[in-house]
Design a protein around this motif. Structure first.
Motif, PDB file in Angstrom:
ATOM      1  N   VAL A  24      59.224  38.715  49.134  1.00 30.22           N
ATOM      2  CA  VAL A  24      58.614  37.533  49.626  1.00 30.22           C
ATOM      3  C   VAL A  24      57.119  37.886  50.183  1.00 30.22           C
ATOM      4  O   VAL A  24      56.299  37.428  49.948  1.00 30.22           O
ATOM      5  N   CYS A  25      56.919  39.146  51.019  1.00 29.42           N
ATOM      6  CA  CYS A  25      55.626  39.431  51.361  1.00 29.42           C
ATOM      7  C   CYS A  25      54.604  39.689  50.161  1.00 29.42           C
ATOM      8  O   CYS A  25      53.529  39.424  50.181  1.00 29.42           O
ATOM      9  N   LEU A  26      55.394  40.415  49.106  1.00 27.63           N
ATOM     10  CA  LEU A  26      54.333  40.875  48.145  1.00 27.63           C
ATOM     11  C   LEU A  26      54.079  39.426  47.258  1.00 27.63           C
ATOM     12  O   LEU A  26      52.888  39.043  47.015  1.00 27.63           O
ATOM     13  N   TRP A  27      55.211  38.625  46.958  1.00 28.95           N
ATOM     14  CA  TRP A  27      54.751  37.386  46.485  1.00 28.95           C
ATOM     15  C   TRP A  27      53.765  36.333  46.943  1.00 28.95           C
ATOM     16  O   TRP A  27      53.156  35.809  46.309  1.00 28.95           O
ATOM     17  N   ALA A  28      53.920  36.473  48.366  1.00 30.47           N
ATOM     18  CA  ALA A  28      53.094  35.515  49.120  1.00 30.47           C
ATOM     19  C   ALA A  28      51.636  35.801  48.696  1.00 30.47           C
ATOM     20  O   ALA A  28      50.622  34.889  49.088  1.00 30.47           O
ATOM     21  N   THR A  29      51.280  37.203  48.493  1.00 30.43           N
ATOM     22  CA  THR A  29      49.998  37.687  48.468  1.00 30.43           C
ATOM     23  C   THR A  29      49.279  37.220  47.264  1.00 30.43           C
ATOM     24  O   THR A  29      48.082  37.189  46.964  1.00 30.43           O
ATOM     25  N   GLY A  30      50.118  36.684  46.176  1.00 29.60           N
ATOM     26  CA  GLY A  30      49.588  35.952  45.148  1.00 29.60           C
ATOM     27  C   GLY A  30      48.603  34.813  45.358  1.00 29.60           C
ATOM     28  O   GLY A  30      47.571  34.891  44.457  1.00 29.60           O
ATOM     29  N   PHE A  31      49.018  33.972  46.137  1.00 28.50           N
ATOM     30  CA  PHE A  31      47.847  32.851  46.576  1.00 28.50           C
ATOM     31  C   PHE A  31      46.898  33.438  46.934  1.00 28.50           C
ATOM     32  O   PHE A  31      45.584  32.892  46.545  1.00 28.50           O
ATOM     33  N   ILE A  32      46.814  34.505  47.819  1.00 24.90           N
ATOM     34  CA  ILE A  32      45.424  34.880  48.480  1.00 24.90           C
ATOM     35  C   ILE A  32      44.639  35.802  47.466  1.00 24.90           C
ATOM     36  O   ILE A  32      43.577  35.707  47.337  1.00 24.90           O
ATOM     37  N   GLY A  33      45.472  36.337  46.460  1.00 26.87           N
ATOM     38  CA  GLY A  33      44.604  37.063  45.396  1.00 26.87           C
ATOM     39  C   GLY A  33      43.987  36.059  44.544  1.00 26.87           C
ATOM     40  O   GLY A  33      42.697  36.344  44.167  1.00 26.87           O
ATOM     41  N   ALA A  34      44.632  35.009  44.290  1.00 34.43           N
ATOM     42  CA  ALA A  34      43.820  33.805  43.608  1.00 34.43           C
ATOM     43  C   ALA A  34      42.866  33.387  44.250  1.00 34.43           C
ATOM     44  O   ALA A  34      41.703  33.256  43.560  1.00 34.43           O
ATOM     45  N   LYS A  35      42.842  32.993  45.297  1.00 33.43           N
ATOM     46  CA  LYS A  35      41.857  32.651  46.251  1.00 33.43           C
ATOM     47  C   LYS A  35      40.457  33.565  46.224  1.00 33.43           C
ATOM     48  O   LYS A  35      39.470  33.257  46.292  1.00 33.43           O
ATOM     49  N   ALA A 231      41.092  41.949  43.934  1.00 29.85           N
ATOM     50  CA  ALA A 231      41.977  40.870  43.842  1.00 29.85           C
ATOM     51  C   ALA A 231      42.626  41.118  42.532  1.00 29.85           C
ATOM     52  O   ALA A 231      44.109  41.114  42.441  1.00 29.85           O
ATOM     53  N   LEU A 232      42.080  41.630  41.375  1.00 27.73           N
ATOM     54  CA  LEU A 232      42.457  41.851  40.274  1.00 27.73           C
ATOM     55  C   LEU A 232      43.515  43.226  40.330  1.00 27.73           C
ATOM     56  O   LEU A 232      44.686  43.412  39.851  1.00 27.73           O
ATOM     57  N   GLY A 233      43.039  44.107  40.994  1.00 29.02           N
ATOM     58  CA  GLY A 233      43.931  45.502  41.255  1.00 29.02           C
ATOM     59  C   GLY A 233      44.957  45.124  41.908  1.00 29.02           C
ATOM     60  O   GLY A 233      46.148  45.683  41.695  1.00 29.02           O
ATOM     61  N   TRP A 234      45.040  44.143  42.993  1.00 30.20           N
ATOM     62  CA  TRP A 234      46.167  44.012  43.880  1.00 30.20           C
ATOM     63  C   TRP A 234      46.985  43.339  42.951  1.00 30.20           C
ATOM     64  O   TRP A 234      48.404  43.466  43.097  1.00 30.20           O
ATOM     65  N   LEU A 235      46.939  42.295  42.395  1.00 30.19           N
ATOM     66  CA  LEU A 235      47.466  41.359  41.516  1.00 30.19           C
ATOM     67  C   LEU A 235      48.266  42.264  40.505  1.00 30.19           C
ATOM     68  O   LEU A 235      49.344  41.857  40.010  1.00 30.19           O
TER      69      LEU A 235
END
Length: 306
Positions: A24-35, A231-235
């Motif tokens: 959940v914690c990892l998946w939630a950061t997807g919206f942050i990375g997109a933003k 963002a790209l590195g984290w995603l």
């Protein structure tokens, strides 16, 4: 002599208990990375680069670790999962946001997934959804709605659907249907596939499809700003390698409806992360909604003791 196996067993049990929260914690950061990254690149181009990097990293790893590659028929099933979970879901969300839909509203639409999954698992997988689990699914949706209630309308408009059109709604619905059918399809047809080779095939299929669409419909212009690189590195590493691999493990080990219910926790966690990173404030309703969503997921994922 028996100490090492016991220690390994305890470590595995601890990892299994922590896996849902980690996902959940990892998946939630997807919206942050997109933003963080979308201001510097178009959505499909962003995803195409991301998928290409994932394949470049994971293919050699799978080969070096001796991953078992599926036969042609199973590879086709794996490719379908990749098109749904990576291409359809991520593509739909990214394009919907780029067309003006708020991240909050897109997250709320996608969060209907557990209800759709619960409706599908009975006929397709033979999994029984109990009354207790059904109540948990409804509570989870209510909690998500409370969390996002103050974020759905753009600032100053007071209108839920201001700033975007039907095309953005269609993209968000495509994302919802894609992640729903992707989870069920993975459980039904790809449960025994080696996760390492399966990930490579999934991302390769999604990358080819998204790359073709990006080539046709976008300019493919990229501004290599530091925010985009981060963002790209984290995603790539945190989401595509870490979270999605963990999702496949959870689908394999658990019932599809229980795994799907974890997605209810993603919008509240995303809102919490956004509060710390972007100073997006959480009101009383949002805080109450986080509690309701957690209770709902707890009803779904915890076993009733005899």
């Amino acid at each position: 002599m028996s100490s090492p196996p016991k220690t390994a067993s305890l470590s595995f049990a601890l990892a299994a208990k922590l896996a849902p929260a980690t996902f959940v914690c990892l998946w939630a950061t997807g919206f942050i990375g997109a933003k963080l990254g979308l201001p510097y690149v178009e959505p499909l181009t962003f995803l195409a680069v991301r998928f290409a990097l994932v394949v470049a990293i994971m293919a050699p790893v799978a080969l070096l670790l001796g991953a078992v590659w599926p036969n042609l028929t199973t590879s086709g099933h794996v490719a379908v999962v990749g098109l749904l979970i990576h291409g359809g879901y991520l593509g739909g969300v990214f394009v919907a946001i780029s067309l003006g839909m708020s991240a909050g509203l897109s997250a709320l639409i996608v969060s209907l997934q557990p209800l759709l999954t619960a409706a599908l698992v009975g006929p397709l997988l033979g999994e029984k959804v109990t009354l207790r689990q059904g109540l948990g699914l409804v509570l989870g949706l209510a909690g998500v709605a409370l969390v996002l209630s103050g974020k759905l309308a753009p600032a100053g408009t007071g209108t839920l659907f201001a700033g975007f059109g039907l095309d953005a709604v269609v993209c968000a619905l495509v994302a919802l249907l894609s992640i729903t059918f992707g989870v069920v399809y993975q459980k039904r047809f790809c449960a025994e596939v080696d996760l390492r080779s399966g990930a490579v095939l999934q991302y390769a299929a999604a990358g080819l499809a998204i790359g073709a669409l990006a080539w046709i419909f976008e300019t493919n212009r990229i501004v290599w700003h530091l925010d985009l690189v981060i963002a790209l590195g984290w995603l790539v590493l945190g989401l595509s390698v870490g979270a999605v691999s963990l999702l496949m493990v959870l689908i394999r080990l658990g019932e599809a409806s229980r795994v799907a219910s974890l997605f209810y926790l993603v919008p509240p966690v995303t809102a919490l992360v956004a509060f710390f990173l972007f100073d997006e404030r959480l009101g009383p309703l949002a805080l109450a909604g986080m509690v309701v969503a957690v209770l709902g997921v707890a009803l779904v994922v915890t076993e009733r003791r005899s």
